[in-house]
Design a protein around this motif. Structure first.
Motif, PDB file in Angstrom:
ATOM      1  N   PRO A 370     128.619 -43.515   9.551  1.00 14.75           N
ATOM      2  CA  PRO A 370     128.284 -43.973   8.073  1.00 14.75           C
ATOM      3  C   PRO A 370     129.636 -44.028   7.416  1.00 14.75           C
ATOM      4  O   PRO A 370     129.640 -45.138   6.367  1.00 14.75           O
ATOM      5  CB  PRO A 370     127.421 -43.009   7.647  1.00 14.75           C
ATOM      6  N   SER A 371     130.468 -43.356   7.391  1.00 11.60           N
ATOM      7  CA  SER A 371     131.868 -43.494   6.782  1.00 11.60           C
ATOM      8  C   SER A 371     132.530 -44.773   6.990  1.00 11.60           C
ATOM      9  O   SER A 371     132.774 -45.875   5.957  1.00 11.60           O
ATOM     10  CB  SER A 371     132.995 -42.472   7.222  1.00 11.60           C
ATOM     11  N   LEU A 372     132.609 -45.590   8.280  1.00 16.37           N
ATOM     12  CA  LEU A 372     133.097 -46.868   8.312  1.00 16.37           C
ATOM     13  C   LEU A 372     132.228 -47.848   7.847  1.00 16.37           C
ATOM     14  O   LEU A 372     132.988 -48.892   7.324  1.00 16.37           O
ATOM     15  CB  LEU A 372     133.302 -46.916  10.014  1.00 16.37           C
ATOM     16  N   VAL A 373     130.880 -47.728   7.852  1.00 20.86           N
ATOM     17  CA  VAL A 373     130.003 -48.555   7.259  1.00 20.86           C
ATOM     18  C   VAL A 373     130.270 -48.663   5.792  1.00 20.86           C
ATOM     19  O   VAL A 373     130.272 -49.802   5.050  1.00 20.86           O
ATOM     20  CB  VAL A 373     128.689 -48.454   7.581  1.00 20.86           C
ATOM     21  N   THR A 374     130.256 -47.810   4.998  1.00 26.93           N
ATOM     22  CA  THR A 374     130.679 -47.496   3.899  1.00 26.93           C
ATOM     23  C   THR A 374     131.947 -47.962   3.395  1.00 26.93           C
ATOM     24  O   THR A 374     132.075 -48.836   2.331  1.00 26.93           O
ATOM     25  CB  THR A 374     130.576 -45.941   3.532  1.00 26.93           C
ATOM     26  N   PHE A 375     133.031 -47.645   4.165  1.00 31.12           N
ATOM     27  CA  PHE A 375     134.304 -48.314   3.964  1.00 31.12           C
ATOM     28  C   PHE A 375     134.024 -49.760   3.788  1.00 31.12           C
ATOM     29  O   PHE A 375     134.769 -50.422   2.747  1.00 31.12           O
ATOM     30  CB  PHE A 375     135.387 -47.904   4.931  1.00 31.12           C
ATOM     31  N   PHE A 376     133.516 -50.675   4.982  1.00 27.76           N
ATOM     32  CA  PHE A 376     133.598 -51.721   4.853  1.00 27.76           C
ATOM     33  C   PHE A 376     132.589 -52.613   3.792  1.00 27.76           C
ATOM     34  O   PHE A 376     132.842 -53.406   3.099  1.00 27.76           O
ATOM     35  CB  PHE A 376     132.977 -52.478   6.263  1.00 27.76           C
ATOM     36  N   TRP A 377     131.389 -51.729   3.430  1.00 27.90           N
ATOM     37  CA  TRP A 377     130.832 -52.103   2.252  1.00 27.90           C
ATOM     38  C   TRP A 377     131.604 -51.988   0.948  1.00 27.90           C
ATOM     39  O   TRP A 377     131.369 -53.090   0.094  1.00 27.90           O
ATOM     40  CB  TRP A 377     129.611 -51.101   2.210  1.00 27.90           C
ATOM     41  N   ILE A 378     132.287 -50.999   0.701  1.00 26.40           N
ATOM     42  CA  ILE A 378     133.133 -51.046  -0.695  1.00 26.40           C
ATOM     43  C   ILE A 378     134.178 -52.101  -0.590  1.00 26.40           C
ATOM     44  O   ILE A 378     134.511 -52.679  -1.651  1.00 26.40           O
ATOM     45  CB  ILE A 378     133.541 -49.630  -0.645  1.00 26.40           C
ATOM     46  N   SER A 379     134.799 -52.228   0.658  1.00 25.37           N
ATOM     47  CA  SER A 379     135.728 -53.312   0.580  1.00 25.37           C
ATOM     48  C   SER A 379     135.503 -54.815   0.510  1.00 25.37           C
ATOM     49  O   SER A 379     135.940 -55.574  -0.237  1.00 25.37           O
ATOM     50  CB  SER A 379     136.439 -53.248   2.014  1.00 25.37           C
ATOM     51  N   ALA A 380     134.120 -54.864   0.846  1.00 29.74           N
ATOM     52  CA  ALA A 380     133.421 -56.131   0.682  1.00 29.74           C
ATOM     53  C   ALA A 380     133.169 -56.374  -0.858  1.00 29.74           C
ATOM     54  O   ALA A 380     133.368 -57.113  -1.447  1.00 29.74           O
ATOM     55  CB  ALA A 380     132.224 -56.405   1.350  1.00 29.74           C
ATOM     56  N   PHE A 381     132.374 -55.560  -1.504  1.00 32.25           N
ATOM     57  CA  PHE A 381     132.030 -55.648  -2.967  1.00 32.25           C
ATOM     58  C   PHE A 381     133.295 -55.539  -3.995  1.00 32.25           C
ATOM     59  O   PHE A 381     133.263 -56.368  -4.953  1.00 32.25           O
ATOM     60  CB  PHE A 381     130.771 -54.698  -3.238  1.00 32.25           C
ATOM     61  N   GLY A 382     133.929 -54.507  -3.743  1.00 30.66           N
ATOM     62  CA  GLY A 382     135.078 -54.098  -4.435  1.00 30.66           C
ATOM     63  C   GLY A 382     136.059 -55.252  -4.122  1.00 30.66           C
ATOM     64  O   GLY A 382     136.765 -55.846  -5.491  1.00 30.66           O
ATOM     65  N   GLY A 383     136.185 -55.684  -2.961  1.00 37.65           N
ATOM     66  CA  GLY A 383     137.325 -56.660  -2.821  1.00 37.65           C
ATOM     67  C   GLY A 383     136.913 -58.254  -3.431  1.00 37.65           C
ATOM     68  O   GLY A 383     137.643 -58.791  -3.853  1.00 37.65           O
ATOM     69  N   THR A 384     135.672 -58.294  -3.330  1.00 40.08           N
ATOM     70  CA  THR A 384     135.229 -59.682  -3.926  1.00 40.08           C
ATOM     71  C   THR A 384     135.335 -59.642  -5.634  1.00 40.08           C
ATOM     72  O   THR A 384     135.775 -60.541  -6.111  1.00 40.08           O
ATOM     73  CB  THR A 384     133.495 -59.888  -3.648  1.00 40.08           C
ATOM     74  N   ALA A 385     135.061 -58.430  -5.956  1.00 34.91           N
ATOM     75  CA  ALA A 385     135.499 -58.138  -7.463  1.00 34.91           C
ATOM     76  C   ALA A 385     136.783 -58.488  -7.985  1.00 34.91           C
ATOM     77  O   ALA A 385     136.884 -59.210  -8.814  1.00 34.91           O
ATOM     78  CB  ALA A 385     134.747 -56.886  -7.926  1.00 34.91           C
ATOM     79  N   ILE A 386     137.843 -57.896  -7.112  1.00 35.05           N
ATOM     80  CA  ILE A 386     139.068 -57.913  -7.374  1.00 35.05           C
ATOM     81  C   ILE A 386     139.608 -59.551  -6.924  1.00 35.05           C
ATOM     82  O   ILE A 386     140.401 -59.900  -7.811  1.00 35.05           O
ATOM     83  CB  ILE A 386     139.787 -56.945  -6.555  1.00 35.05           C
TER      84      ILE A 386
END
Length: 551
Positions: A370-386
């Motif tokens: 779950p941690s790795l999935v969470t990291f990728f999820w945040i990188s995807a949405f946070g990364g798209t925002a930035i």
């Protein structure tokens, strides 16, 4: 209907453990009543409580949550890793994919929908260490992502893993009720069935309900913001109350159908829908920026893991900080208390679905996947925002004005924004329902004395109560009230978790020594029996030889 039939009918609807059920209900009613009666001044009171706990006990909570992670890794890679939850012949009740789906859905799905865009952008505008990096720069974003990973990664899942592992072991291996009190049997003995055990379970119920209320409060704000953003329906308190009511009814239906049907089906639906949503952002968003950002974010997090884990905000801008009422109070400590408050709920739920897995398999599955999935999820949405922020779209200021609209505003920058925004609302609602129905099953189990399948009437009662608690706290004191309630219950429950870790290790150690002692004893018995048999055979051979000589 006879008296016996009436009694049986009543037991089918309610079968509570009164010393836990009634005090929990009374304390909840009292807390909500005071919040509603006092009104606006309660917000200031809640803020003072939150600041005081963070200032005087912040370091203790940070040390504790690190201890939980170290303990889980010790259990996975130590001599107890081979122990199977449920006994050596137990088989997993759910497939691995269904298991992961339920882990993710119950653990933090609704929180990720709210914060996966907002938190990285908050850290971009107001970094944790403003003297180290300049706000609103790519460096501030990269620095901030380390803290986002800290808040959503291995530490919170270690808290869940500890509670779930302990409860599963004592329930399935030691045949004790599925309740937090059972974990303390090696320390308290039969006293877990008395007032001390009742007090532990009451605290677990309150922590669970306030932790759930915090997540549900975030969820309903985001759903209301989505309705306003897409359909023009004002996101008023009344609308939020209606949303809570509708979602609570849906959760009630899921709870009535049980774990194998309603909860499992919704959890798998969440996983598939979330997967499609993530894939959509990857395809139409800045794909390579997301993948490259994920790799670098993960490297920064791992490379600075020790420093991040033990950061207490003691030194700010080159000066000594006398308190934790600055950045860390509103983020790290709030998250730590949130995860600890959620731990009885998520831990009991994970324990129920994890029978048949070894401790090593359990810890590695709960901690890393779950941690790795969470990291990728945040990188995807946070990364798209930035990415869009740096190309000229003012995402950060929009989010700072209304954090609950962050996901919808991001979707507006992508193709098919109307469809993706509707899907995001559906996903938030789905996670909302899953958290509520899972929590109802857990609280029901605790207040019924640890029963795995308590009567339907109790499930309905707690599903409705959860919605009511979230609604009243949101109405009476806002998220400040909910956060203060979470921290207030999270602090004493931290102490409970520390004792839980020592109790689990003691029980496993005693069991291992008992098996070793039994094996030595059995070997001695076998050896003695062999020697007697040998003596008997020697005596018989001697008698036979003597007879031959006589003949």
């Amino acid at each position: 209907m006879s008296k016996l039939n009436k009694a049986n009918s009543k037991r089918k609807l309610f079968d509570v453990h009164a010393p836990v059920f009634w005090p929990a209900v009374i304390l909840l009613t009292l807390f909500i009543s005071v919040t509603l009666v006092v009104g606006a001044p309660m917000k200031e009171f809640f803020a003072d409580v939150q600041n005081a706990i963070s200032e005087y006990f912040g370091g203790f909570m940070i040390l504790s949550i690190n201890f939980f992670l170290i303990f889980c890794l010790y259990m996975a890679f130590g001599r107890f890793g081979h122990v199977r939850l449920g006994g050596k012949n137990a088989k997993p009740e759910f497939s691995t994919s269904a298991w992961f789906a339920m882990l993710f859905g119950a653990g933090m799905g609704i929180g990720l929908m709210f914060w996966s865009v907002a938190e990285p952008m908050f850290n971009y505008v107001t970094p944790a260490k403003p003297g180290v990096v300049t706000p609103e720069t790519i460096e501030a974003y990269a620095e901030g992502m380390k803290y986002v990973f800290l808040h959503w990664g291995f530490h919170p899942w270690a808290v869940y893993a500890l509670v779930g592992m302990a409860l599963a072991y004592f329930t399935f291996n030691r045949r004790l009720p599925l309740a937090v009190r059972s974990v303390f049997y090696p320390i308290l003995g039969e006293r877990i069935h008395g007032r001390i055990g009742d007090l532990i379970d009451i605290l677990a119920v309150l922590a669970t309900l306030f932790g759930l209320a915090s997540s549900l409060g975030l969820g309903v704000q985001q759903i209301g913001a989505g309705f306003e953003y897409l359909f023009g329906i004002k996101n008023t308190t009344e609308v939020q109350m209606l949303v809570i009511g509708a979602v609570t009814l849906a959760a009630t239906v899921s709870v009535v159908t049980g774990l194998d049907k309603g909860v499992k089906m919704l959890s798998e639906l969440n996983l598939y829908l979330a997967g499609l949503f993530l894939l959509f952002v990857l395809v139409v968003g800045p794909t390579m920026f997301i993948f490259d950002g994920f790799i670098e974010n993960l490297g920064n997090y791992v490379g600075n893991f020790i420093e991040l884990s033990f950061w207490t905000e003691s030194y700010v801008n080159g000066k000594f900080s006398e308190s934790h009422v600055d950045w860390q109070n509103g983020w790290t400590l709030m998250y730590d208390a949130w995860w600890i408050a959620w731990s009885p709920f998520v831990g009991i739920f994970i324990a129920r679905i994890s029978k048949g897995r070894t401790i090593r398999e359990f810890v590695l599955g709960v901690l890393f996947v779950p941690s790795l999935v969470t990291f990728f999820w945040i990188s995807a949405f946070g990364g798209t925002a930035i990415f869009y922020e740096l190309t000229g779209v003012d995402i950060s200021n929009t989010i700072m004005e209304d954090v609950s609209t962050s996901l919808y505003f991001l979707m507006e920058q992508l193709p098919l924004s109307e469809i993706s925004s509707v899907i995001s609302i559906i996903l938030v609602i789905s996670f909302f329902v899953t958290s509520s129905d899972s929590g109802s099953l857990v609280v029901d189990s605790i207040t019924s004395g640890g029963k795995l399948d308590a009567p339907v009437g109790q499930r309905i009662f707690w599903a409705l109560t959860e919605g009511l608690v979230a609604a009243m706290l949101l109405y009476g004191g806002g998220l400040q009230a909910i956060q203060a309630a979470v921290i207030t219950t999270g602090l004493p429950f931290t102490i409970v978790l520390i004792f839980m870790a020592f109790s689990l290790r003691k029980s496993l150690k005693d069991e291992a020594e008992a098996k070793s002692d039994i094996s030595d004893y059995e070997r001695r018995i076998i050896e003695m029996a062999r020697q007697r048999k040998q003596k008997k055979k020697t005596k018989e051979d001697g008698s036979a030889l003597e007879n031959e000589v006589k003949i």
